[in-house]
Design a protein around this motif. Structure first.
Motif, PDB file in Angstrom:
ATOM      1  N   PRO A  41     -16.161  15.186  61.352  1.00 53.26           N
ATOM      2  CA  PRO A  41     -17.007  14.055  60.956  1.00 53.26           C
ATOM      3  C   PRO A  41     -16.228  12.743  60.955  1.00 53.26           C
ATOM      4  O   PRO A  41     -15.134  12.657  60.397  1.00 53.26           O
ATOM      5  N   GLY A  42     -16.799  11.739  61.611  1.00 52.77           N
ATOM      6  CA  GLY A  42     -16.167  10.430  61.640  1.00 52.77           C
ATOM      7  C   GLY A  42     -15.009  10.300  62.595  1.00 52.77           C
ATOM      8  O   GLY A  42     -14.354   9.252  62.641  1.00 52.77           O
ATOM      9  N   LYS A  43     -14.749  11.341  63.371  1.00 52.19           N
ATOM     10  CA  LYS A  43     -13.632  11.302  64.314  1.00 52.19           C
ATOM     11  C   LYS A  43     -14.120  11.526  65.734  1.00 52.19           C
ATOM     12  O   LYS A  43     -15.215  12.041  65.956  1.00 52.19           O
ATOM     13  N   GLU A  44     -13.283  11.143  66.687  1.00 57.02           N
ATOM     14  CA  GLU A  44     -13.634  11.343  68.080  1.00 57.02           C
ATOM     15  C   GLU A  44     -13.396  12.799  68.485  1.00 57.02           C
ATOM     16  O   GLU A  44     -12.665  13.535  67.830  1.00 57.02           O
ATOM     17  N   ARG A  45     -14.042  13.177  69.599  1.00 50.23           N
ATOM     18  CA  ARG A  45     -13.828  14.509  70.138  1.00 50.23           C
ATOM     19  C   ARG A  45     -12.362  14.682  70.512  1.00 50.23           C
ATOM     20  O   ARG A  45     -11.750  13.801  71.107  1.00 50.23           O
TER      21      ARG A  45
END
Length: 124
Positions: A41-45
């Motif tokens: 959550p809230g982070k890039e792949r």
């Protein structure tokens, strides 16, 4: 068309293990590299691991090297991710992707089909 379906996620305590599976249908699965990515959550792949079409070549993110193992069974059109010594920071939705070619690559733009993902939650 290619369909990818992940399974095997769940809730596990830190230090535990999970084995993810990604079942593929459609075009010739064995011709392509397959990769695992994750997104918290809230982070890039984030790239996790990739395996070549033959299974002879693998490549891992530094954050999982020595703890995770990617493998494939071309007869079953399935790729696996064995995750050991899990840490809370491994918590994410894990998705498998089909590579555009037979060669390994950590770049997400080198994958053209994705599964829906499976949730992995590691408690401390």
């Amino acid at each position: 068309q290619v369909q990818l379906v992940e399974s095997g996620g769940g809730l596990v305590q830190a230090g535990g293990s999970l084995r993810l599976s990604c079942a593929a249908s459609g075009r010739a699965f064995s011709n392509y590299a397959m990769g695992w990515f994750r997104q918290a959550p809230g982070k890039e792949r984030e790239f996790v691991a990739v395996i070549s079409w033959s299974g002879r070549s693998t490549y891992y993110a530094d954050s999982v090297k020595g703890r995770f193992t990617i493998s494939r069974d071309n007869a079953k059109n399935t790729v696996y991710l064995q995750m050991n010594s899990l840490k809370p920071e491994d918590t994410a939705v894990y998705k498998c992707g089909k590579g555009r070619s037979s060669f390994v690559s950590p770049g997400s733009n080198e994958y053209d089909y994705w599964g829906q993902g499976t949730q992995v939650t590691v408690s401390s």
